[in-house]
Structures are given as structure tokens and as C-alpha cells.
Design a protein around this motif. Sequence first.
Motif, PDB file in Angstrom:
ATOM      1  N   ASN A  11       0.688  -1.223  -0.020  1.00 49.11           N
ATOM      2  CA  ASN A  11      -0.178   0.017   0.109  1.00 49.11           C
ATOM      3  C   ASN A  11       0.864   1.116   0.027  1.00 49.11           C
ATOM      4  O   ASN A  11       0.636   2.196   0.584  1.00 49.11           O
ATOM      5  N   HIS A  12       1.870   1.291  -0.816  1.00 50.83           N
ATOM      6  CA  HIS A  12       2.844   2.405  -1.036  1.00 50.83           C
ATOM      7  C   HIS A  12       3.409   2.765   0.181  1.00 50.83           C
ATOM      8  O   HIS A  12       3.663   4.012   0.469  1.00 50.83           O
ATOM      9  N   SER A  13       3.461   2.005   1.335  1.00 48.16           N
ATOM     10  CA  SER A  13       3.750   2.375   2.533  1.00 48.16           C
ATOM     11  C   SER A  13       5.453   2.796   2.710  1.00 48.16           C
ATOM     12  O   SER A  13       5.957   2.202   1.996  1.00 48.16           O
ATOM     13  N   LEU A  14       5.798   3.859   3.557  1.00 46.99           N
ATOM     14  CA  LEU A  14       7.355   3.755   3.640  1.00 46.99           C
ATOM     15  C   LEU A  14       7.728   3.003   5.069  1.00 46.99           C
ATOM     16  O   LEU A  14       6.989   2.844   6.005  1.00 46.99           O
ATOM     17  N   GLY A  15       8.958   2.750   5.060  1.00 46.45           N
ATOM     18  CA  GLY A  15       9.666   2.449   6.043  1.00 46.45           C
ATOM     19  C   GLY A  15       8.904   1.165   6.673  1.00 46.45           C
ATOM     20  O   GLY A  15       9.317   1.149   7.852  1.00 46.45           O
ATOM     21  N   HIS A  16       8.460   0.338   6.075  1.00 48.15           N
ATOM     22  CA  HIS A  16       8.112  -1.083   6.683  1.00 48.15           C
ATOM     23  C   HIS A  16       9.257  -1.834   6.877  1.00 48.15           C
ATOM     24  O   HIS A  16      10.240  -1.556   6.203  1.00 48.15           O
ATOM     25  N   PRO A  17       9.271  -2.550   7.825  1.00 50.90           N
ATOM     26  CA  PRO A  17      10.664  -3.408   8.106  1.00 50.90           C
ATOM     27  C   PRO A  17      11.056  -4.101   7.018  1.00 50.90           C
ATOM     28  O   PRO A  17      10.385  -4.523   6.206  1.00 50.90           O
ATOM     29  N   ASP A  18      12.480  -3.981   6.486  1.00 50.90           N
ATOM     30  CA  ASP A  18      12.975  -4.682   5.618  1.00 50.90           C
ATOM     31  C   ASP A  18      14.685  -4.953   5.850  1.00 50.90           C
ATOM     32  O   ASP A  18      15.047  -4.129   6.811  1.00 50.90           O
ATOM     33  N   PRO A  19      15.277  -5.581   5.117  1.00 50.86           N
ATOM     34  CA  PRO A  19      16.765  -5.595   5.579  1.00 50.86           C
ATOM     35  C   PRO A  19      17.490  -4.580   5.076  1.00 50.86           C
ATOM     36  O   PRO A  19      18.961  -4.754   4.861  1.00 50.86           O
ATOM     37  N   GLY A  20      17.040  -3.362   4.874  1.00 54.01           N
ATOM     38  CA  GLY A  20      17.910  -2.133   4.479  1.00 54.01           C
ATOM     39  C   GLY A  20      19.014  -1.828   5.564  1.00 54.01           C
ATOM     40  O   GLY A  20      19.941  -1.396   4.929  1.00 54.01           O
ATOM     41  N   ALA A  21      18.922  -2.239   6.491  1.00 51.81           N
ATOM     42  CA  ALA A  21      20.177  -1.881   7.544  1.00 51.81           C
ATOM     43  C   ALA A  21      21.322  -2.898   7.039  1.00 51.81           C
ATOM     44  O   ALA A  21      22.438  -2.545   7.163  1.00 51.81           O
ATOM     45  N   LEU A  22      20.869  -3.973   6.881  1.00 51.27           N
ATOM     46  CA  LEU A  22      21.817  -5.077   6.464  1.00 51.27           C
ATOM     47  C   LEU A  22      22.511  -4.670   5.081  1.00 51.27           C
ATOM     48  O   LEU A  22      23.824  -4.681   4.831  1.00 51.27           O
ATOM     49  N   SER A  23      21.627  -4.443   4.148  1.00 54.10           N
ATOM     50  CA  SER A  23      22.150  -3.896   2.755  1.00 54.10           C
ATOM     51  C   SER A  23      23.120  -2.846   2.770  1.00 54.10           C
ATOM     52  O   SER A  23      23.787  -2.824   2.028  1.00 54.10           O
ATOM     53  N   PHE A  24      22.720  -1.970   3.591  1.00 55.69           N
ATOM     54  CA  PHE A  24      23.602  -0.608   3.931  1.00 55.69           C
ATOM     55  C   PHE A  24      25.040  -1.066   4.617  1.00 55.69           C
ATOM     56  O   PHE A  24      25.843  -0.646   3.745  1.00 55.69           O
ATOM     57  N   ALA A  25      24.920  -1.909   5.638  1.00 60.19           N
ATOM     58  CA  ALA A  25      25.991  -2.296   5.928  1.00 60.19           C
ATOM     59  C   ALA A  25      27.149  -2.771   5.268  1.00 60.19           C
ATOM     60  O   ALA A  25      28.345  -2.526   4.987  1.00 60.19           O
ATOM     61  N   LEU A  26      26.451  -3.900   4.214  1.00 59.26           N
ATOM     62  CA  LEU A  26      27.114  -4.321   3.343  1.00 59.26           C
ATOM     63  C   LEU A  26      27.791  -3.605   2.210  1.00 59.26           C
ATOM     64  O   LEU A  26      29.034  -3.840   1.771  1.00 59.26           O
ATOM     65  N   ALA A  27      26.792  -2.715   1.800  1.00 57.84           N
ATOM     66  CA  ALA A  27      27.510  -1.606   1.050  1.00 57.84           C
ATOM     67  C   ALA A  27      28.363  -0.922   1.357  1.00 57.84           C
ATOM     68  O   ALA A  27      29.572  -0.794   0.647  1.00 57.84           O
ATOM     69  N   MET A  28      28.543  -0.349   2.805  1.00 59.07           N
ATOM     70  CA  MET A  28      29.483   0.519   3.227  1.00 59.07           C
ATOM     71  C   MET A  28      30.836  -0.516   3.396  1.00 59.07           C
ATOM     72  O   MET A  28      32.191   0.119   3.388  1.00 59.07           O
ATOM     73  N   GLU A  29      30.595  -1.740   3.702  1.00 58.75           N
ATOM     74  CA  GLU A  29      31.780  -2.532   3.816  1.00 58.75           C
ATOM     75  C   GLU A  29      32.577  -2.634   2.564  1.00 58.75           C
ATOM     76  O   GLU A  29      33.907  -2.818   2.264  1.00 58.75           O
ATOM     77  N   ALA A  30      31.746  -2.908   1.519  1.00 55.35           N
ATOM     78  CA  ALA A  30      32.402  -2.878   0.141  1.00 55.35           C
ATOM     79  C   ALA A  30      33.355  -1.789  -0.240  1.00 55.35           C
ATOM     80  O   ALA A  30      34.431  -1.695  -1.071  1.00 55.35           O
ATOM     81  N   LEU A  31      32.623  -0.455   0.215  1.00 57.65           N
ATOM     82  CA  LEU A  31      33.291   0.800  -0.204  1.00 57.65           C
ATOM     83  C   LEU A  31      34.750   1.150   0.620  1.00 57.65           C
ATOM     84  O   LEU A  31      35.715   1.884   0.201  1.00 57.65           O
ATOM     85  N   ALA A  32      34.787   0.315   1.633  1.00 57.43           N
ATOM     86  CA  ALA A  32      36.327   0.392   2.433  1.00 57.43           C
ATOM     87  C   ALA A  32      37.389   0.366   1.516  1.00 57.43           C
ATOM     88  O   ALA A  32      38.201   0.921   1.848  1.00 57.43           O
ATOM     89  N   ALA A  33      37.369  -0.554   0.554  1.00 59.04           N
ATOM     90  CA  ALA A  33      38.469  -0.691  -0.491  1.00 59.04           C
ATOM     91  C   ALA A  33      38.841   0.482  -0.970  1.00 59.04           C
ATOM     92  O   ALA A  33      40.066   0.531  -1.589  1.00 59.04           O
ATOM     93  N   LEU A  34      37.897   1.462  -1.061  1.00 52.88           N
ATOM     94  CA  LEU A  34      38.312   2.904  -1.765  1.00 52.88           C
ATOM     95  C   LEU A  34      38.792   3.805  -0.880  1.00 52.88           C
ATOM     96  O   LEU A  34      39.573   4.664  -1.325  1.00 52.88           O
ATOM     97  N   MET A  35      39.100   3.626   0.436  1.00 53.67           N
ATOM     98  CA  MET A  35      39.356   4.713   1.204  1.00 53.67           C
ATOM     99  C   MET A  35      40.577   4.821   1.456  1.00 53.67           C
ATOM    100  O   MET A  35      40.875   6.201   1.760  1.00 53.67           O
ATOM    101  N   ASP A  36      41.463   3.876   1.070  1.00 55.04           N
ATOM    102  CA  ASP A  36      42.983   4.177   1.053  1.00 55.04           C
ATOM    103  C   ASP A  36      43.225   5.358  -0.098  1.00 55.04           C
ATOM    104  O   ASP A  36      44.308   5.921   0.415  1.00 55.04           O
ATOM    105  N   ASP A  37      42.450   5.562  -0.878  1.00 53.62           N
ATOM    106  CA  ASP A  37      43.000   6.282  -2.059  1.00 53.62           C
ATOM    107  C   ASP A  37      42.637   7.617  -1.788  1.00 53.62           C
ATOM    108  O   ASP A  37      43.044   8.543  -2.410  1.00 53.62           O
ATOM    109  N   LEU A  38      41.694   7.846  -0.686  1.00 51.86           N
ATOM    110  CA  LEU A  38      41.263   9.326  -0.245  1.00 51.86           C
ATOM    111  C   LEU A  38      42.229  10.054   0.426  1.00 51.86           C
ATOM    112  O   LEU A  38      42.934   9.523   1.282  1.00 51.86           O
ATOM    113  N   ALA A  39      42.404  11.359   0.303  1.00 52.54           N
ATOM    114  CA  ALA A  39      43.419  12.203   1.151  1.00 52.54           C
ATOM    115  C   ALA A  39      42.783  12.656   2.346  1.00 52.54           C
ATOM    116  O   ALA A  39      41.719  12.886   2.262  1.00 52.54           O
TER     117      ALA A  39
END
Lengths: 571, 571
Positions: free
Chosen positions: A543-571
Motif C-alpha cells: 500500500n505504498h507504505s514507507l519504512g516498513h521493516p526490511d533488511p535495509g540496514a543489512l544491505s546498507f552495512a554490506l554496501a559500506m563494507e564494500a566501499l572500504a576498499a576505496l578509502m585508502d585512495d582518499l586524501a
Amino acid sequence: MVDICGEEDDFATHGLRAFNHIFQDIVRPVRSGALRAQPGKEGKVTVLVGGGSGHYPTFCGFVGPGFADAVVMGGIFASPSIQAVATIGRLAHRGGGIVMGFGNYAGDNLNFGIAAERLRAEGIDTRIVVTTDDVASAPSDTPERRRGVAGDIIVFKIMGAAADEGYDIDAVEAVSRKANDHTRSFGIAFDGCALPGAPEKIFTVAEGRMALGLGIHGEPGIEERDIAAPAEIAAELYQRVMAERPPEARRLAVLLNGAGATATEELFVLWNELEVLFERDGLTLVAPLVGSYATSLDMYGCSLTITWLDQELERFWRAPVNSPALCRHAVEGDWVPASRQSVAELPVHYERAETADAARAGQCIARAMALLSRTMQEHEAMLGRIDAIAGDGDHGQGMARGARAAARGARRAADEGAGARTVMEAAADAWGDRAGGTSGALWGEALFAFSTLLDDRSSLSAATVRQGMIKAARRVRQIGKAEPGDKTLVDALAPFVSALEEARPEAETIAASWNKAVARAHEGAEATKAFAARRGRAKTHGNHSLGHPDPGALSFALAMEALAALMDDLA
Amino acid sequence: MVDICGEEDDFATHGLRAFNHIFQDIVRPVRSGALRAQPGKEGKVTVLVGGGSGHYPTFCGFVGPGFADAVVMGGIFASPSIQAVATIGRLAHRGGGIVMGFGNYAGDNLNFGIAAERLRAEGIDTRIVVTTDDVASAPSDTPERRRGVAGDIIVFKIMGAAADEGYDIDAVEAVSRKANDHTRSFGIAFDGCALPGAPEKIFTVAEGRMALGLGIHGEPGIEERDIAAPAEIAAELYQRVMAERPPEARRLAVLLNGAGATATEELFVLWNELEVLFERDGLTLVAPLVGSYATSLDMYGCSLTITWLDQELERFWRAPVNSPALCRHAVEGDWVPASRQSVAELPVHYERAETADAARAGQCIARAMALLSRTMQEHEAMLGRIDAIAGDGDHGQGMARGARAAARGARRAADEGAGARTVMEAAADAWGDRAGGTSGALWGEALFAFSTLLDDRSSLSAATVRQGMIKAARRVRQIGKAEPGDKTLVDALAPFVSALEEARPEAETIAASWNKAVARAHEGAEATKAFAARRGRAKTHGNHSLGHPDPGALSFALAMEALAALMDDLA
């Protein structure tokens, strides 16, 4: 059909009464039928059509300018009486004689036939044109034994237009016969129909099967098969109606018809498959119709009707019409195949980065998006399984789709030499547009918010990344309105960003801070997983609802984990 | 819905593609939506509407002159993305700003809301009008929490007409808000819907129950009840939408909407019940709509929407429109209640008999019809039971209905002093018209054929009756084409008439001959009864067929038996 309607008799007569009330701007009531509210010109040929009820908008929907002058309706799947046909014929006659159109059923042949005799005996020139479009009902060498089905709409439309244009009775009869000779239909049923008030369907089709060549009153079909995919169903319908194609025929009117319980959107899916067949064979469509025009109560099924057009038939098919079933202005132009339709688009243009550093920053954003995309594809199935426990199971799919689109969008912009801001914007828009659902909107907005801190002149700094994440998180909280603990993306995003905020850039690298933040994000996501496991299968849906429980926290954590590899390149 | 359509995603995107192809005379494709094929005047306010797919013709069917300029479509029951809304807004903008219309769902509020912010940031004046017509979704003191359902059609139609008339953006926004404030809907579901490809329905309603106040995506309703009769359902819908009627409101637009799997003819039955309530309360309808305009895939149910019209709203509701969902010329006049509609009729006039003898003959025919009617009522149930064994069980009903009508028609003519021929004609026409089915047509024609031997000058003679029966039988054989042994009326009619033909009038009275003939008719009918008993329940149904086995022989024998009482009066 069994549920809200009483007796069969009431169904037909009450239905007709309502019809005549609802469409009183177009029709005028008469017992057992309808006349035009504004009668056609004096002296014109009267087009009188009809048959049993239960096929709405066939037949009463056909009355109005450009279509029939009058309709005679019987009971459900039953012919109207001789008396009804004759009476309505007398009332509708404008001095130019009457052409009667009806399907080739024994009851209709009897009642319309005798009524026509009576009218002739009274001095009213009366002709009969019987439709015989159903190729399944008899072989091609005995067309007179074929039934009339959805072809009625096209044949009677042409008949009505010819009469309104001023054709005399011979000419109306001739063009109507030609229209019928050029028309073929074939139908498939997925399930039968029930008479109002009846506890059982007239016929049924076994689960997972389809009946080919079924009639519109449950007449037996020619065979039964397993239900096929839309493309195969389309090919079957196409081949059946094309089997008797005249060698020179190139232009056609088409009706893809729903039997009653078929959703128009289902017909659309089928139409896509059909349309490519017409295009493949170099056929030109004129004003096609898709919808439920000849129904059988609540039958689930469809039929395809085609009419080969010559100039005369095409003129009448294109003519304007204003009836309850069909309202169209004069139709111009040939139908362009979908593959060649001009799709409205905004021009896409990426600003080039102003400096080489900025272009490198753009490339870096594109790499980040590629990493996100790869990790989301890897975890798609797992995220889907977790989501299916409490939600609708589409979280993994949505994230994978969004990240893939973002990676492509970013790559394209970066390859055109765009800077960080432009590349990030391209990623944000692609993600938001393609992912779908709330998580797609949130990720798109988060990336977009991040992009507003960037520019197309500078390289990417650790400070900017930190600020960007804070800004993105703020935007997610602002529009998603979820709090930590609501079992959404925020459960991981909030601790992640807190960790970044608490980090002391002067004392540790962004890579170190990022890794700590990732750990905090995973802790936040644990609660979601636990919740999903407890919650079980009490689903909410769509019903077009927002914010119903989903594994959004988990996918976010996995996404940020993947980006860690890039951090060494940053000044 | 599960049967012929593949994945959810394909269903929405393929459906939209087909839609844009089919209606290319009205719309132009754009990714995730449609634009008008002919853009509105430069400088006009752009009306942009949209929401999830699965509700066809809501929303894409709303594009066209007099309605929306553009539509944005999401996945099934899912909002379109921010990017899609913004992109289509940019493409559709004609310089006069944009008014967005959508239902009050969290996803739509988010995506349209942010897209509106973006458009405003780009200098395009963008307003939002959210529909909130569903009275079941929240109490009247929190209208902002109510959902938008089928009211969309009326509100957006008014919005589109105002923008096409040249209203500026403030005025379009204001009249649209007013339209929404004046609109109320209430829905009832008899069964739920399934997503394409899904094995189960999103929700179900228990057999024999109905769910009140259900939303269009399976949102929970407010209560469940046993399914009621159409009149009660109508009263429930009526009372719910009327509960917030403004005291002065008298004129209204009405939409009786089907949820997807509901047949239009079912809605017609319901409309009859609703319409009398509007009339009872002195309300005036303007251009009502009945059909499936806001669907939920294959949901079985309906909703009632009303919009209280002031002059401004009424002008826009009546304005012409040409969109896939709704095509109407400018609508004039108020809707006359069905009870006061003028029904087209032929004048009825019975010639008076020329002599007193002839008038007595007319009375005698009327008595004969009364006897037939009485005996058919007596045997109605028995005939129905026998017919149900091999046919559709309506023979007794049809005979009783026909004979009753014939008796009434004959009585009226006789009481006006008509002679035998006129009375018999009246009986024939009434029987044929009211009985329905093949047996009705045969009896009507038989009586009519009999009547042609009569006149309005003479008394009734035994010879005439004998000749009349022979002529009637010939007519039945001619049109019914059944032979003795086919298990139809002819099985009794043929031996009955043979007996009359074999009789020697000079040697026995007509009464004696008649009784012998009746005995032969009963013998002929025995075979039908035996056949029915053997045949069991292998039914044929409703394909307008002629002469399928029925207890016509038995009903004929009983009818002739009843007439024996009159024979002594004949000379």
C-alpha cells in the motif's frame, strides 16, 4: 458472478434498465432494447443489431451515432423474441429499410428471421447480415456454419458508419457482408463462466489448462492444452486468425478482446507479443482495439479478431463513433509499430570536469558505484530471503537493480569526463529511477544529497566523504521519517554516521574510521535480522507504505563494507 | 491473473508499452508514463497525474484532451520514482506550471513530493493536489489521512478540464482541491486480487462474505459481513458516501466502479438499486459513470464515488474529454430518473369485432388462453424438474410465463370487444414475446399461424379449430425443423394433429376427436420422459440452440388436455 446478482431474468432486464438510464445521453429505452436518443436522419437505413445478454458491451453498447440505430436484447445467452425484434424494428425504422446484424445462432436466426419476414410483410425492406467470424466453430469451407463472436464489433461498426454516411440498403448490406467475409476470430478460455445466481460455472477449464476455440456461451472448443506463456498464446491466436489470410491483405483492424474476468492489463501484456507478429509480417494496423468488448459473463479468456481492410472498410472503421461501448473521434494515420514509436526524452548531457583532478574524482565515484553494484548482486538472493520473512521479498532485487543502474549511470558520466558531482548525480538519478520502492527513493535521495556537497572542479577528499555521508543520512532521516529501532535502513545508517562523526580525522585515517563505522553498521543490522526471524510470515503488502521493516540496514552495512576498499585512495 | 502474465515487473512495463502503442492516436510514449500525442496549448497549466500500476485505466487512461497532460506510472501498486515524475514533468510542462494529482499514499507523497521540490528548484511552479476520497480509510475529522481511490477519476477530470479551459495555476489548484473536498468513496470487496505470477491472492474474502471499506491494494477494511442482496449492498454504499453530505448539496457526479473482476452487468444490477435512492432523496445526477475505472488487478468488488457539484465543478465534469479511459462529448441535461424516462412504444389498438358472434369467439379464445395458463402454472415445477435432467431446467418457467402473458394479452383484447383473430394474435404476440427460448418462439408462431385462419366477423367452428391446429403444427415443423422422435414438442404435436386429421367430423364431435388426439399426444410425450430419465445430467447450455430435448411434448399434451373442456361449446 454468483454473489451479488439475483435471478437470471432480473439480471438481464434490470441490467438493460440501468444501461438505458446511465447512457441516456446516447440511448433511449425501449422494452427489450435501446434506440438512439437522437434518431438518425430520416430516410437513412436503420441498423438493428442484437442477441442475448451476458456479453456486455455486446450488444446494447453498440447504439449511437456512427454505430447501430437500435439494439434488441434477449435474456442471458438467449435470443430476443420475434415480437421484440419486430417492434423495435418498427420503432427504429427511418424509411430507408432495415439491415439486421446478429451472430449466427439458431435462436437468433429464428427470431430475427421471422421478425424480418413480418417487417417485410408490412412493407419495410429488411435485410439480414449474419456474422460468422469464429474460425474454431466450423471449417473454412462451411463459413455459413460458423458462429459470430467478437467480430460483431467490427462488422457492426462498419455497418453503422456506412448507414450513417448515407449508403442505401443494398450498399449497407453489401459492405456489411464484405466486412464479415473479411473478419476472423479465435478465442481461448482459461476458465468458464457462471450464470447469475447459479452455484456452478457452465463449464470449467482445469487448473493450468486452457481451452482453444471455445465459444462465448460455453460452446465446446476444439482442444485443450497446458497454459502457455504470453508469447505462445499470442502466436497461437495469430496463427489461427491468419490461416485464412487473403494473399494481398496488408491492412487490418484488430480487436484483442477480454472475455469478462480478464484484466485489460493482461490483454496489454498479450498485445505486446501480438504486435511484434504483425510488424514481423509487414502488416499495418488501423485503430486497434484492446479491451473487453464481447464478454461471456465472468469468463476468463480472450480472443483475437482481425478484419482485412480495403479502402471502403477502412473508411468506415475509421469513422467517428459515439456509443456506450466505443467512443472515438475520426481516426487518422496508420499505427506505427511499438518498436518505431518516438519516445519522448530529455536530452542527456554531462558537464565535463573542469580539472584532471576532478575527472579522476568522477572516476572514483564511478568505481564506488561499481563496488556497490557488485556487492548487491552478490547478496541479492540472501537479502530477498530475509525480506520475504516480514516484507514482500523484493528488497534484494530492488537494491541490485538500483545499484546496477547507478553503476552504469556513473560509468557513462565518468567516461564522458564528468566531475564528482555530475557523476554522483547521474548515479543518484539512475538508482532512484530504477530501483523502485522506498529503499530506491531513499538511496537515490541519499546519493543526491551527497552530490550537493561535491563539485566538478575538485578532487575527492576524506573530509568531503565524511560530510557527504552525514548529509546523506540527514536526508534519509528527513524523508524516510524512520527512527533507529524501526527495523529499517536507519538502524545501520545512524550508528554508521555517528561513528564517522565521532572519529577524529587528525588522529586516524578515513579508512580506519570507515572500518569502525562499518562494524557499527553491522551491529545495527543484527537487530533487523533478529526481528525478521521473530516476525515470521505476517506480511504487509504494497500500500505504498514507507519504512516498513526490511533488511535495509543489512544491505546498507554490506554496501559500506564494500566501499572500504576505496578509502585508502582518499586524501 | 496468475495465468497468462509473467513477472510483476514485466507486467507493468510491458503493459505500459502496449498501452502507448494501442492508444497512439491519443498518447505519446515516455519512459514510465505517457504524454498527450497533441500537447495542450502553450502556456497552459500542465496536469500531471499518476501512481502505481495494476489499477487500469487508472492512471494512464487519464491522458488526453480534457483530462491530464501526462501520467507517470510506477510498478504494480508502487509509486513511480522521483526521477520519473520530475522527467515527465519537465517534458510535459507548457510554461504555465504543473499541478500534480495523486492518491494519498506514502510512496506517492514521497516521490511526487520530492519531484515537485526539484521542479520548483528549476523554476517550474509546481502544486500538489492529493485525493482523499475514501471515507473508510480515516474518520471525517482527519481527511488528510484518507486514501485516494476511485475519486481520482472525477477529481482529475475536473482538474484537466479546468486547465484546458485556460484556468491559471492557482485556479486549477483551487478547483481541484474543491473537487476533492466534495468527493467521497466507499468500497466493498467480495474477493481479493493476486499479483501477476503470484500463486496466492494478496488477501481473500471468505466465501459468502464481503469486506467493507477495503482499499485498492488490499489495505484492511473496516468490517466483514455476509454477502447481502443488491438492494442492501446499494443501501450500504449509499449511506456511507452520504454520511458527510453537505446540507445544501443536491446535484452530483457519480461513479459506480468495478474493482477488476466485476462484470459491468453486475454493476448495472446494483445501479438500479442505487438510482432509486438518489431519486428518493431528490438528488440530481449529472453524467454518471458505471464501469471498471479504478481497478485492483483481478479484485472482485465495487465502490461508489460521489462528487457534490457546484456550478464550476459541474461545468468541468460536463466538459468533453477524449482519453483512453473516458471519451465523452460535452454532456448536456440532467439525468432523468429511470422511473420517469420516456420509453419508446408502439400504440396498441385492438380492432373491435364486427359481430356479436365474433366478439363471443374472441371471448372463447381468451378463455382458452386462461385454461392454458392455469394448467401451465400447475405443472410448472414438474416440467422444470424434467427439463433439468437433460436441459437447463427452464421449460416449466418459460411455458408458465408465456401462457400467463398470452392469457393477459387475450383477455385485454377480448375485453375491448375484439374478434377471434385479433384476440388470438394478441395472445400469440404476448406468448412469443414473454416466454423466451425456443419453445416460446414456437408457441408464439403456432398461435400466430392459427390466428391467420380466423377472422373478426365469424364465430368459432369445430372445423376452424381443426384447421387451425393443422396449420399451427405445420408452422412449428417448418421453423423448428424437429422430427418426431427428436424429443421435442413435435413428438406430441405430430400424433395429436394426425389424430385430428384422421377424425371424421361427420361421425364424431370435435370433443371426442380432441380427446383421442390428447391421448395420442400423451403417448408421444412418454418417450420424452423416458429419454430424460435415461439421459441423466449431461447438460447442454445456452448456445441459442433450437430443438434440444425438452419436455415440450409433455407440456403440449397437458395444454391440449386442458382445452378439451372448451370443445363442447364448439359447433
